[in-house]
Design an enzyme around this catalytic site. Structure first.
Site, short mmCIF file in Angstrom:
data_model
loop_
_atom_site.label_atom_id
_atom_site.label_comp_id
_atom_site.label_asym_id
_atom_site.label_seq_id
_atom_site.Cartn_x
_atom_site.Cartn_y
_atom_site.Cartn_z
N GLN A 100 59.68 19.39 -46.61
CA GLN A 100 59.37 20.73 -47.60
C GLN A 100 60.34 20.67 -48.71
O GLN A 100 61.79 20.67 -48.38
CB GLN A 100 59.32 22.12 -47.02
CG GLN A 100 59.04 23.16 -47.76
CD GLN A 100 58.96 24.33 -47.20
OE1 GLN A 100 60.17 24.89 -46.79
NE2 GLN A 100 57.82 25.01 -46.81
N TYR A 172 60.91 32.34 -53.25
CA TYR A 172 61.82 31.48 -53.83
C TYR A 172 61.34 30.97 -55.30
O TYR A 172 60.39 31.45 -55.79
CB TYR A 172 61.87 30.05 -53.09
CG TYR A 172 62.35 30.50 -51.60
CD1 TYR A 172 63.79 31.10 -51.46
CD2 TYR A 172 61.53 30.12 -50.51
CE1 TYR A 172 64.22 31.36 -50.37
CE2 TYR A 172 62.36 30.36 -49.39
CZ TYR A 172 63.49 31.13 -49.28
OH TYR A 172 64.14 31.53 -48.01
N ARG A 224 52.62 25.26 -50.40
CA ARG A 224 52.71 26.90 -49.54
C ARG A 224 52.77 27.81 -50.36
O ARG A 224 53.47 27.82 -51.45
CB ARG A 224 53.83 26.59 -48.71
CG ARG A 224 53.92 27.61 -47.57
CD ARG A 224 54.95 27.42 -46.36
NE ARG A 224 54.58 27.84 -44.97
CZ ARG A 224 55.49 28.71 -44.36
NH1 ARG A 224 56.43 28.75 -44.52
NH2 ARG A 224 54.92 29.03 -43.13
N GLY A 315 55.19 27.83 -35.53
CA GLY A 315 56.26 27.96 -35.88
C GLY A 315 57.28 27.96 -34.76
O GLY A 315 57.68 27.28 -33.81
#
Length: 378
Positions: A100, A172, A224, A315
């Site tokens: 990622q 982000y 994502r 996760g």
């Protein structure tokens, strides 16, 4: 009904043997400069068994995009030897290795950046405690950043990864350009949905140009996304559906919807008939696979996600139960770890840095949930 044991074919030509992913999670295990550590390689390798792909935690594409200490970096060729070892470790268990890549934008601080001011689309701080006011990026800096994502893609190819995931979620930088909260620009990168999408569009062009130029094999590019923001102004679910309409026209291999619970509904009263995952799956209309995530701890949850998605990301369950996927495959459901995560921190097989990071993360999340429930039960 889709089964997690079925293969998943991507338009790039890559095929996953199973529809289970290890979800990207921050672990803060890298060296101070972003170099991968042996502990980090072992951490991912030990969790790669039984899944179709592992998505690593976020790796910054520029030094100024570093989000926290102990974070992976893919901002320079000097990181390639250890990145190659990481990719090989994951692949040794039969899983595809996806790294990622991201830029933290305003969601970092001067301490992390060695005194350098944070940057974002606009000089607007995040709505969180102790948030610093970023500096608005110049157009030249925007172009340099989109180019950096292309260079990071080149490095991922050179390091032997099977793909990248663009981290356009969790507030982000990529999301900051699309958000009307963090993006108050009046130039071609701000204002309308189309203008706020421009950064993403140019970033994707840079990434796919790198794939076309450097990839000597089929190479995955995923994206994502977070479905909505709580800030005002902020991204609303209708905005996200518009963004998805743009993304599905791109040669992306998959969309990964970032959720803390796969059953979660939108805050928008106009979208209450089903979960956000279901709405997004319908909006994609089969144009690309959708990965669902959030609260997957057992076989029933895996089945629940696949009712509204094409693949499942796991996760925290894999964090505390590294062989979770293998247990599912072997039918050993009675051995799956089911205790509350808060009860597992001190007993799980974790090294000290990750144990202390996870302790802070889980306890903070539990506190936020408790505060939310208290405020809504008055």
């Amino acid at each position: 009904m889709t089964e997690f044991t079925e293969p998943l074919h991507f338009k790039s030509g890559v095929t996953l043997r199973k529809r289970l992913f290890m979800s990207p999670m921050t672990t803060q295990q890298s060296f101070y400069n972003g170099t991968v550590t042996r502990d980090e390689i072992d951490y991912y390798t030990n969790r790669a068994g039984g899944v179709g792909a592992v998505i690593t935690g976020a790796a910054n594409v520029q030094d100024g995009g570093k989000g926290w200490p102990g974070e992976l970096s893919i901002a320079d060729d000097l990181y390639l030897p250890e990145l190659r070892a990481l990719a090989k470790g994951i692949q040794s268990k039969g899983a595809k290795a996806i790294i990622q890549i991201f830029h933290g934008g305003r969601m970092t601080n001067k301490a992390t950046l060695s005194g350098v001011q944070t940057v974002s689309a606009s000089a607007v701080p995040a709505e969180r405690p102790d948030a610093e006011t970023p500096r608005a990026m110049t157009v030249d800096e925007i172009h340099a950043t989109t180019a950096a994502f292309g260079e990071a893609t080149r490095r991922a190819i050179a390091a032997g990864f099977d793909g990248i995931e663009l981290h356009g979620a969790n507030t982000y930088l990529i999301q900051q350009f699309f958000s009307p909260h963090s993006n108050r620009r009046t130039d071609e990168y701000g204002g309308s949905l189309e203008n706020r999408y421009r950064f993403i569009k140019e970033l994707l062009a840079s990434v796919f140009a790198a794939v076309d130029k450097y990839a000597d094999r089929p190479f995955i590019v995923g994206y994502r996304i977070s479905p909505e923001e709580f800030e005002t102004p902020g991204i609303r679910f209708a905005d996200t559906l518009w963004l998805i309409d743009q993304l599905r026209e791109q040669p992306l291999d998959y969309l990964h919807l970032s959720l803390n619970n796969y059953t979660r509904k939108s805050q928008d009263p106009n979208y209450q008939d089903q979960s956000m995952l279901s709405y997004v799956h319908a909006e994609l209309d089969g144009r690309m696979p959708l990965i669902g995530v959030g609260g997957v701890r057992n076989r029933a949850a895996v089945t629940g996600v696949l009712a509204s998605a094409d693949a499942v990301a796991i996760g925290q369950q894999l964090l505390f139960d590294p062989t979770f996927a293998q247990k599912l495959l072997l039918g050993k459901d009675d051995t799956i770890v089911s205790a509350p995560f808060t009860d597992l921190i001190d007993t799980a097989d974790l090294n000290v840095p990750i144990r202390e990071f996870v302790r802070g993360m889980i306890n903070a999340r539990a506190a936020r949930i408790a505060a939310y429930r208290a405020s809504h039960n008055k």
